[in-house]
Design an enzyme around this catalytic site. Structure first.
Site, PDB file in Angstrom:
ATOM      1  N   LYS A 153      46.133 -10.118 -30.215  1.00  0.00           N
ATOM      2  CA  LYS A 153      47.268 -11.010 -30.473  1.00  0.00           C
ATOM      3  C   LYS A 153      47.460 -11.994 -29.322  1.00  0.00           C
ATOM      4  CE  LYS A 153      52.082 -11.001 -31.888  1.00  0.00           C
ATOM      5  NZ  LYS A 153      53.294 -10.196 -32.126  1.00  0.00           N
ATOM      6  N   HIS A 189      52.632   2.446 -26.098  1.00  0.00           N
ATOM      7  CA  HIS A 189      52.612   1.991 -24.703  1.00  0.00           C
ATOM      8  C   HIS A 189      53.141   3.020 -23.707  1.00  0.00           C
ATOM      9  CE1 HIS A 189      56.633   0.917 -25.991  1.00  0.00           C
ATOM     10  NE2 HIS A 189      56.230  -0.161 -26.625  1.00  0.00           N
ATOM     11  N   LYS A 192      56.706 -12.154 -33.149  1.00  0.00           N
ATOM     12  CA  LYS A 192      56.158 -11.113 -34.022  1.00  0.00           C
ATOM     13  C   LYS A 192      55.675 -11.691 -35.353  1.00  0.00           C
ATOM     14  CE  LYS A 192      57.414  -7.769 -31.170  1.00  0.00           C
ATOM     15  NZ  LYS A 192      56.397  -7.110 -30.337  1.00  0.00           N
TER      16      LYS A 192
END
Length: 508
Positions: free
Chosen positions: A127, A223, A396
């Site tokens: 991304k 994460h 997003k």
């Protein structure tokens, strides 16, 4: 719910069931251990140690998963945090900056979470390599920001990318373009964990490869994995050896997550002399943010509570903007020495996120994940800072992309700031329909990005295109019904308008 979990539940409801439940749990753990050992035997010699660390990490997480059932918080223990545990940003900023900014900057390492793909926006690859402004990618903007700091203050702030096995190869190929920038760039990889069958709870993978049949058998475990994988990479010790003290961690798609010198100064020069080991930036909730994780006081410590942890009867209360006013931006400042200490003590406690998925072949699987912010309760003297909304600018969707590409923002040294020409500091609400979901389709539908300085709300649905130099003001709703197409003509000014029906503009 898997057959095994159902068996466990039945067992728990019977007298003396805990012993039976423990037997089932032990059998399952033994089965998983055997499967993981089989997988490990397929690892090439140069990958053996790394694979072993990954599979050991997964086993620990799986063990905890079997121990924990039901919501992980007792709602009765949740309290509003004491006032001094969440400071307003204005108070932090009022302390000013130190005389020698470079000395505090030289204690900092910037870490960007770079494990995600651009698939939700119709893009292949990482991304971070999607163009977001003037053909600059997320990664370009990040490098520009840090290079600007290093040049301005004559410092050596490094950039570290936490990649996943999905993004590592493509990211490394692109890094050579920054060889002449004044930023040292390091990378390390998140762990690679096996997805488990939802029914049997056994790993789907049969070997360590992630090609062919095994493509979907592995996943990066969220994460929260940063603590273990950063430690295992050796970078943690390297930076401590160089005199670095804090990492600033954020999502690479949050364009508001720039290095803030006031927060850094607060960390390096704590007003009460007690150093903060963990700072979480939170910001005020808007209507769209009701599902975001919030900071609470729980058993005497600051704790991040996510919606998935909340018992169902209390979900509406959790979403209440009046009771829980702020949410986590995932901009975090964390002490390197504290990470080392806690990692070596095996004392970083993060709730498990159970993420169900369906593979392309229809198989239902589970992936076990953790979130980096959930570790706040493991650190000493943690602090929340209520920051302006400008520090939370995530991209997003293409709706977010339209905002950051527009004249609402100006770009300077990799940082986006709200245009001074906009009278209100709030960001317009933009909802683009499914025809705009993929970046390629979105770009094709705008000859140029409209003027949005006076826009409050834009909704677009159906087959709609925009000509050059369109201006949108107030509330604009454009709906092309099925089979219809609407072409907004070049130079059009739409102010508080609803556009529907069919409007074609063809070249003559």
């Amino acid at each position: 719910m898997s057959r095994f979990v159902q068996d466990l539940s039945k067992a728990m409801s019977q007298d003396g069931a805990s012993q039976f439940q423990e037997v089932i749990r032990q059998e399952l753990e033994l089965s998983v251990k055997k499967e993981l050992e089989k997988i490990l035997t397929t690892a090439p010699s140069h990958e053996f140690e790394h694979t072993k660390k990954d599979l050991d990490g997964f086993r620990k997480l799986f063990h905890r998963f079997l121990q924990e059932k039901g919501p992980s918080v007792d709602w009765g223990k949740i309290q509003r945090p004491p006032e001094d545990s969440i400071q307003p940003y204005e108070k932090i900023k009022a302390r000013g900056l130190p005389d020698n900014i470079s000395s505090v900057l030289n204690k900092l390492v910037v870490v960007k979470l770079n494990g995600g793909l651009g698939t939700s926006m119709g893009c292949k690859g990482p991304k971070s390599l999607i163009g977001v402004r003037n053909e600059n990618t997320f990664l370009d903007l990040t490098v520009q920001q840090i290079e600007h700091l290093n040049k301005t203050y004559n410092t050596d702030v490094p950039l570290v990318l936490m990649n996943s096995f999905n993004t590592d190869e493509d990211t490394k190929k692109i890094l050579q373009k920054y060889n002449h920038c004044r930023v040292k760039i390091y990378t390390f990889n998140q762990s690679r964990y096996p997805r488990i069958n939802k029914e049997s709870l056994l790993p789907v993978a049969k070997d360590v490869s992630y090609s062919g049949e095994n493509t979907e058998a592995w996943y990066p475990p969220g994460h929260g994995d940063i603590y273990a994988s950063f430690y295992n990479s050796g970078l943690l010790d390297t930076f401590i050896g160089e005199g670095k003290e804090y990492i600033f961690v954020s999502n690479i798609d949050n364009l508001g997550a720039t290095v803030d010198l006031y927060i850094l100064n607060h960390l390096m020069n704590p007003p009460n002399g007690r150093p903060c080991e963990f700072v979480m930036e939170a910001t005020n909730k808007a209507r769209a943010d009701v599902k975001g994780g919030t900071l609470t006081q729980y058993e005497g410590k600051l704790r991040l509570v996510e919606i998935a942890q909340v018992p169902k009867p209390h979900v509406d209360e959790f979403k209440s903007v009046s009771k829980f006013k702020i949410f986590n931006t995932n901009n975090l400042w964390i002490s390197l020495a504290a990470v080392k200490r806690l990692q070596e003590q095996n004392a970083i406690d993060m709730e498990i996120i159970v993420n169900p998925k369906t593979l392309d072949g229809g198989l239902n699987v589970i992936q076990l994940e953790t979130a980096v912010g959930a570790a706040i309760k493991s650190f000493e003297n943690s602090l929340g800072i209520n920051v302006p909304r400008s520090r939370f600018l995530p991209v997003k969707t293409t709706s977010d992309l339209l905002l950051v590409m527009s004249n609402l923002y100006s770009l300077n040294a990799g940082s986006l700031t709200m245009s001074e020409k906009r009278e209100f500091p709030t960001v317009p609400l933009v909802k683009l329909g499914s025809s705009f979901t993929k970046v390629q389709d979105y770009l094709r539908r705008f000859e140029s990005i409209p003027d949005m300085l006076e826009l409050d709300h834009l909704t677009v649905s159906g087959d709609v295109t925009f000509g050059k130099n369109v201006s949108l003001k107030g509330t604009v709703i454009i709906i092309x019904n099925h089979g219809d197409r609407i072409d907004i003509p070049p130079g059009a000014v739409l102010e508080n308008k609803i556009v529907s029906g069919n409007l074609r503009i063809l070249d003559h």
